[in-house]
Design a protein around this motif. Structure first.
Motif, short mmCIF file in Angstrom:
data_model
loop_
_atom_site.label_atom_id
_atom_site.label_comp_id
_atom_site.label_asym_id
_atom_site.label_seq_id
_atom_site.Cartn_x
_atom_site.Cartn_y
_atom_site.Cartn_z
N VAL A 58 46.08 54.69 32.76
CA VAL A 58 45.65 54.51 33.94
C VAL A 58 45.95 55.70 34.96
O VAL A 58 47.32 56.13 34.97
CB VAL A 58 46.08 53.36 34.60
N ASN B 31 49.49 47.54 31.94
CA ASN B 31 48.42 47.91 33.02
C ASN B 31 47.87 46.71 33.76
O ASN B 31 47.52 46.79 34.78
CB ASN B 31 47.20 48.74 32.44
N LEU C 151 48.79 45.71 37.27
CA LEU C 151 48.41 46.47 38.51
C LEU C 151 47.22 45.34 39.10
O LEU C 151 47.29 45.16 40.41
CB LEU C 151 47.75 47.63 38.19
#
Length: 297
Positions: free
Chosen positions: A15, A82, A85
């Motif tokens: 990311v 990830n 997030l």
């Protein structure tokens, strides 16, 4: 940073922007990214340490949605950490920054002096930061109310969540790892990294070769059984300790060797059935504060 085993088979997802945009094409898109983004990301993704890994990257302008860089953006990957997030963003949007989890001690029945003639309930709402110290504080409150004996049961109420403990795609060989801990509305974290649903197993070498290593659990609980098959070996020998929980049980098997004089080895291990784990920790705390529950947990 503490040494902990990471997932072996999860592909890499990178990311590089706060906004993610997906495209039906897997080709790299040039344009504004030529200013330096493209070269920087290409350099990262061609690093030899990523050989054999899978990477999917999309960089987009947060204001316009314009795709600035893309590489295999439509590939399907295991998102791994990830996911934290969008999960955190969703929690902030839905629950708000002032939201607080509640873990309650409740009772049914009647109170006569220091005796509760009924059941004591431990009800959770999914607090991932609950420590053994928090359950101890809750038990202290029960004791402070004057209750010294509960004639009924200690009931753990985890019905705020469903009964699906593991993700459908979680790897079976990761089951005993802290990052694969079962999910529950009631659980315990062993430290302030909040690895909820796990315990820390610390192994120290014995005083001499051939001796059994000394093991310590954090938090201390009889809910987890230790099966020690490891041994202490002469100084200078390699450390080959392995700490794994057996499938579908709370028996943690410790095998391998640890040399005399070596620093303690730590491993974070998931606990099977986190609701029972929380109830056991709370029951121990009640007992330590002089509250006796005569019925089962």
């Amino acid at each position: 940073a503490r040494p902990r085993t990471r997932p072996r088979t999860w592909p890499l997802a990178v990311v590089v922007a706060c906004a993610l945009a997906w495209s039906s094409s897997g080709a790299t898109v040039a344009g504004p990214s030529d200013s330096g983004i493209k070269g920087a990301i290409d350099t990262i993704l061609t690093d030899a340490r990523l050989d054999g890994a899978a990477a999917s990257v999309v960089v987009a302008d947060a204001a316009t949605g314009e795709t600035l860089y893309q590489r295999d953006g439509s590939d399907r990957l295991m998102p791994a950490s990830n996911t934290k997030l969008p999960t955190s963003a969703a929690a902030m949007a839905v629950l708000g920054p002032d939201y607080r989890y509640r873990t309650d001690a409740l009772a049914t029945g009647t109170r006569r002096g220091s005796v509760l003639r009924g059941d004591l309930y431990l009800r959770g709402t999914g607090d991932p930061t609950a420590l053994a110290a928090d359950y101890d504080a809750l038990a202290r409150q029960v004791a402070a109310s004057g209750i010294r004996r509960v004639t009924g049961r200690l009931v753990a109420d985890d019905t705020r969540f469903d009964t699906q403990r593991l993700g459908r795609s979680w790897a079976a060989d990761d089951e005993s790892s802290y990052y694969s801990a079962p999910i529950s509305a009631l659980t315990v974290a062993p430290d302030t990294d909040y690895d909820a649903g796990s315990v820390i197993v610390e192994a120290s070498p014995g005083a001499e070769p051939g001796a059994e290593p000394t093991l310590r659990l954090t938090p201390r609980t009889d809910y987890v059984d230790l099966d020690v098959r490891a041994t202490t070996v002469p100084a200078g020998r390699p450390r080959t300790l392995t700490v794994e929980r057996e499938h579908g049980s709370n028996t943690v098997v410790v095998t391998g060797e640890i040399p005399v004089g070596a620093a303690p080895a730590k491993e974070w291990v998931s606990v099977w059935e986190p609701t029972g784990y929380a109830a056991a920790v709370f029951a121990d705390a009640l007992n330590s504060h002089g509250v006796r529950v005569t019925g089962p947990v």
